[in-house]
Scaffold this motif. Structure first.
Motif: not given
Length: 374
Positions: A127-128, A163-164, A182-186, A188-189
């Protein structure tokens, strides 16, 4: 089964998911909407086997039931009605359906809902969460560069790596490539997938104008998106995406910085005079000077324009397909862009100068051989 609903609200929700419905589907039941009633909640499902879209509508009812109704007939009826409460009544045995308005009654034949394909469910999916504006920007900046060649299925979708630290969206058709990060979409895995072009097109069209959270879940075979009262499930493309990083040239010592609209407008004018098969335009670069030209030897047509720019590097002449170059520049919003070039036979990189804080855009366009006309 019987319920009352606002005609305009019903039409709006059905229109949001209607893009999934095929006109000539392999399975005839897919020409229908699946309506599932549970008290005050009506769930409407549309599917083409590869993509499923679901919306919920609030209605007046205390019943339960389901019916598959021809999508085009229902939508055309609703489009012709003024705003008013309408009653939809279904015979649960024959599936005959009646729409009752203030001054009319419309009868149509429904189908058994049991024949409608089952909706996939999330099973231990990753989930993201991100904003609808971030997702919309990612789709808008990559979708145009996907391939329409079904013989290369991996390139008919958008490759997503999460990715993280960031999420990277990549699309290519072999002639141009877009890498949008995009750095605002991350996540955990670390995960990667290829999402179908049609699904992303539908997702883009139904994203709300106001910013709102979007939840995405991924399994090995499907992607699930949910926001507001809309849900989408799409089958992922099970192919290996090309090694795009190796296609991006490094050590590009020649840099051209120019106003995006100036070069875009010039290319649109000059391309009118290019060869109708190759659409070739030439960019001749020298110190702070750019000459764009094209010619069509078959019709003795030619044109050229000189533009002021900031150019640092060796004098060079490079050819591009005007259609690809125009489409890449037209999909950017930056006022100023930078071309990074290494040699006339190497791909050119286009990088927006003024990007948003959370995004990193790189677009690549393959050159065409000069002096080649068909």
């Amino acid at each position: 089964m019987k319920f009352v609903v606002s005609s305009s609200i019903f039409l709006k929700q059905l229109s949001a998911i209607n893009g999934v419905v095929s006109t000539n589907p392999i399975v005839p039941i897919l020409e229908n909407f699946l309506l599932s009633l549970d008290g005050n909640t009506l769930t409407v499902t549309a599917s083409d086997l590869q993509t499923v879209m679901i919306t919920e509508v609030e209605v007046e009812s205390a019943e339960k039931g389901a019916i598959a109704i021809p999508a085009k007939l229902l939508l055309d009826t609703l489009r012709g009605l003024p705003e008013q409460p309408i009653t939809l009544q279904v015979n649960n045995e024959t599936f005959g359906t009646e729409i009752i308005s203030d001054n009319g009654r419309y009868k149509l034949s429904g189908e058994n809902p049991i024949d409608f394909p089952k909706t996939p469910v999330v099973n231990r999916g990753q989930s993201v969460n991100f904003s609808s504006s971030a997702l919309g920007a990612a789709i808008a900046n990559t979708l145009f560069a996907t391939s329409t060649d079904d013989l290369r299925p991996a390139m008919t979708g958008v490759f997503v790596q999460m990715g993280g630290e960031n999420a990277t969206f990549v699309a290519t058709d072999g002639h141009r490539l877009v890498r949008y990060r995009r750095t605002d979409i991350k996540s955990d895995n670390d995960t990667s997938m290829i999402i179908q072009r049609k699904a992303l097109n539908l997702l883009k069209s139904c994203l709300p104008s106001e910013d709102m959270p979007v939840k995405a879940e991924f399994t090995s075979s499907n992607a699930f998106f949910s926001f507001g009262n809309i849900r989408m499930i799409c089958r992922l493309i099970d192919e290996r995406f090309p090694d795009y990083e190796n296609a991006i040239p490094t050590n590009n010592q020649n840099t051209l910085t120019i106003n995006r609209m100036e070069i875009l407008s010039s290319l649109r004018r000059i391309s009118i005079y290019s060869n109708r098969t190759t659409h070739q335009v030439r960019l001749k670069l020298s110190l702070n000077d750019l000459i764009i030209s094209a010619e069509d030897l078959d019709y003795s047509n030619e044109a050229n324009e000189r533009l002021m720019c900031e150019y640092n590097g060796d004098d060079m002449e490079i050819g591009f397909n005007a259609k690809f170059l125009i489409e890449v520049l037209g999909n950017l919003s930056s006022k100023t862009i930078t071309f990074e070039l290494s040699a006339p036979n190497r791909a050119g990189l286009i990088i927006p100068v003024d990007q948003e804080e959370n995004e990193d855009i790189l677009m690549l366009v393959m050159p065409v051989m000069l002096n080649t006309y068909v």
